[in-house]
Design an enzyme around this catalytic site. Structure first.
Site, PDB file in Angstrom:
ATOM      1  N   LYS A 196      -4.077   7.334  71.632  1.00 41.71           N
ATOM      2  CA  LYS A 196      -4.327   8.039  70.367  1.00 41.71           C
ATOM      3  C   LYS A 196      -5.643   7.535  69.793  1.00 41.71           C
ATOM      4  O   LYS A 196      -5.814   6.342  69.555  1.00 41.71           O
ATOM      5  CB  LYS A 196      -3.184   7.781  69.385  1.00 41.71           C
ATOM      6  CG  LYS A 196      -3.466   8.369  68.009  1.00 41.71           C
ATOM      7  CD  LYS A 196      -2.241   8.379  67.133  1.00 41.71           C
ATOM      8  CE  LYS A 196      -2.590   8.869  65.740  1.00 41.71           C
ATOM      9  NZ  LYS A 196      -1.409   8.958  64.877  1.00 41.71           N
ATOM     10  N   LYS A 254      -3.939  12.181  72.451  1.00 38.20           N
ATOM     11  CA  LYS A 254      -4.127  12.852  71.170  1.00 38.20           C
ATOM     12  C   LYS A 254      -5.488  12.471  70.607  1.00 38.20           C
ATOM     13  O   LYS A 254      -5.806  11.283  70.623  1.00 38.20           O
ATOM     14  CB  LYS A 254      -3.014  12.386  70.232  1.00 38.20           C
ATOM     15  CG  LYS A 254      -3.137  12.870  68.819  1.00 38.20           C
ATOM     16  CD  LYS A 254      -1.999  12.303  68.013  1.00 38.20           C
ATOM     17  CE  LYS A 254      -2.158  12.760  66.581  1.00 38.20           C
ATOM     18  NZ  LYS A 254      -1.250  12.081  65.696  1.00 38.20           N
TER      19      LYS A 254
HETATM   20  C1  PBG Z   1       0.441   9.311  61.709  1.00 38.41           C
HETATM   21  C2  PBG Z   1       0.151  10.530  62.488  1.00 38.41           C
HETATM   22  C3  PBG Z   1      -1.024  11.275  62.390  1.00 38.41           C
HETATM   23  C4  PBG Z   1      -0.843  12.398  63.175  1.00 38.41           C
HETATM   24  C5  PBG Z   1       0.430  12.318  63.755  1.00 38.41           C
HETATM   25  N1  PBG Z   1       1.025  11.142  63.323  1.00 38.41           N
HETATM   26  C6  PBG Z   1      -2.235  11.051  61.566  1.00 38.41           C
HETATM   27  C7  PBG Z   1      -2.943   9.791  61.656  1.00 38.41           C
HETATM   28  O1  PBG Z   1      -2.811   9.019  62.617  1.00 38.41           O
HETATM   29  O2  PBG Z   1      -3.679   9.511  60.714  1.00 38.41           O
HETATM   30  C8  PBG Z   1      -1.864  13.494  63.308  1.00 38.41           C
HETATM   31  C9  PBG Z   1      -1.375  14.826  63.719  1.00 38.41           C
HETATM   32  C10 PBG Z   1      -2.304  15.945  63.437  1.00 38.41           C
HETATM   33  O3  PBG Z   1      -3.455  15.780  62.987  1.00 38.41           O
HETATM   34  O4  PBG Z   1      -1.883  17.082  63.672  1.00 38.41           O
HETATM   35  N2  PBG Z   1       0.837   8.188  62.359  1.00 38.41           N
END
Ligand code: PBG
Length: 329
Positions: A196, A254
């Site tokens: 991520k 992601k």
């Molecule tokens: C938080 C989380 C995020 C997303 C999924 N879980 C945001 C972040 O890490 O700040 C993002 C998903 C999206 O942008 O559609 N842990």
């Protein structure tokens, strides 16, 4: 040798094109992210995500039944936590009667066969908007991993099939797996957000949950000390292999489109299913361009999800899931 081999013969008409098509997108490929809020009768459109909504629990039932009827068999739950319940340790995340725990039961009640995956991270519960405990300008790793393990057990007790840790703390998969085993939740799976990235594509999601890092002294303004540097490719393999060793059943890359090289690297390297999250910013970009008449929405949706699958995704978490089902049926 040309002209004996003319590649265009395989593109002459839709019948031959569909016969030789390598990647077919189906409803089975999708996980549907759902945003849930307290209250009743609420179906609230998210400003930066046109035609995407936050639901209160009473309206969630109808939505989940509709998804199931469309052939969408998995949901990924996120909750918007009221400000007064937020603190540094995400205490509310462990409330057995919290919004997430109730949401899991509502989905299971509405459609018992629906696969329920839950987001595990502190940010929606954190008054600082971070995925972990903040202390002296840092995000504490091991202390956070412990809470994530308790949170996972709480979600499993409420009926979640999979927990999906999205926080990027080191060692959290091992601590979650160990806690689940110790509590007898041997069938509860882990879908790990393993690669991520610290991406600016998450902006609309943070609007949806009001979960962006706050602008305060001694609170990091971004998530770069735990989420990955977008410049790194080899590191994604290291992160992912470690999560698998620690017990992840499914791994994830992601965001999606800008990271398809990572998706293919990981698909070629691991022996577990690979998920891709096509994130909120990817959704927002296309909706905005389509609203202006600058892109053909439906054609680009299909091209994007097909590309994500072609790159190696076994499953795609996508805000376009319902659009795709409409387009392929
Ligand atoms: C938080 C989380 C995020 C997303 C999924 N879980 C945001 C972040 O890490 O700040 C993002 C998903 C999206 O942008 O559609 N842990």
């Amino acid at each position: 040798m040309y002209p004996l081999r003319r590649n265009r013969r395989l593109r002459n008409n839709e019948a031959i094109r569909s016969l030789v098509r390598e990647t077919i997108v189906t409803p089975n490929d999708f996980l549907v992210p759902l945003f849930i809020v307290e209250g009743s009768g609420i179906k609230d459109e998210i400003a930066s995500m046109p035609n995407y909504y936050r639901y209160s629990l009473d309206l969630l039932t109808k939505e989940v039944k509709e998804l199931w009827s469309l052939g969408l068999k998995g949901v990924l739950l996120f909750v918007k936590v009221p400000d007064q319940l937020k603190d540094n340790k995400g205490t509310e995340a462990l409330n057995p009667d919290g919004l997430m725990q109730r949401a899991i039961k509502v989905v299971k009640n509405a459609v018992p066969e629906m696969l329920v995956m839950t987001d595990v991270a502190l940010d929606p519960y954190s008054n600082f908007g971070h995925d972990g405990i903040v202390s002296e300008g840092k995000i504490l790793n091991d202390e956070t991993a412990k809470i994530l393990a308790e949170m996972s057990v709480s979600h499993a007790s409420a009926g979640a099939n999979f927990v999906a840790p999205s926080d990027m703390m080191d060692g959290r998969i091992l601590s979650i797996r160990t806690a689940l085993e110790n509590e007898g939740f041997t069938d509860t799976g882990i879908m790990s957000y393993s690669a991520k990235y610290a991406s600016a594509f998450y902006g609309p999601f943070r609007d949806a949950l009001d979960s962006a890092p706050v602008d305060l002294m001694d609170v990091p303004k971004d998530k770069k000390t735990y989420q990955m540097d977008p410049a790194n490719r080899d590191e994604a393999i290291k992160e992912t292999l470690m999560d698998i060793e620690e017990g992840a059943d499914i791994v994830m890359v992601k965001p999606g489109l800008a990271y398809l090289d990572i998706v293919r690297d990981i698909r070629n390297t691991v022996d577990v299913p690979v998920a891709v999250y096509q994130v909120s910013g990817e959704y927002a970009m296309l909706k905005a361009a389509a609203q202006k008449g600058w892109l053909d929405h439906d054609a680009v949706v299909m091209e994007q999800v097909t590309s994500i699958k072609r790159a190696g995704a076994h499953m795609i978490a996508s805000y376009f899931a319902k659009d795709v089902v409409r387009l392929i049926s």
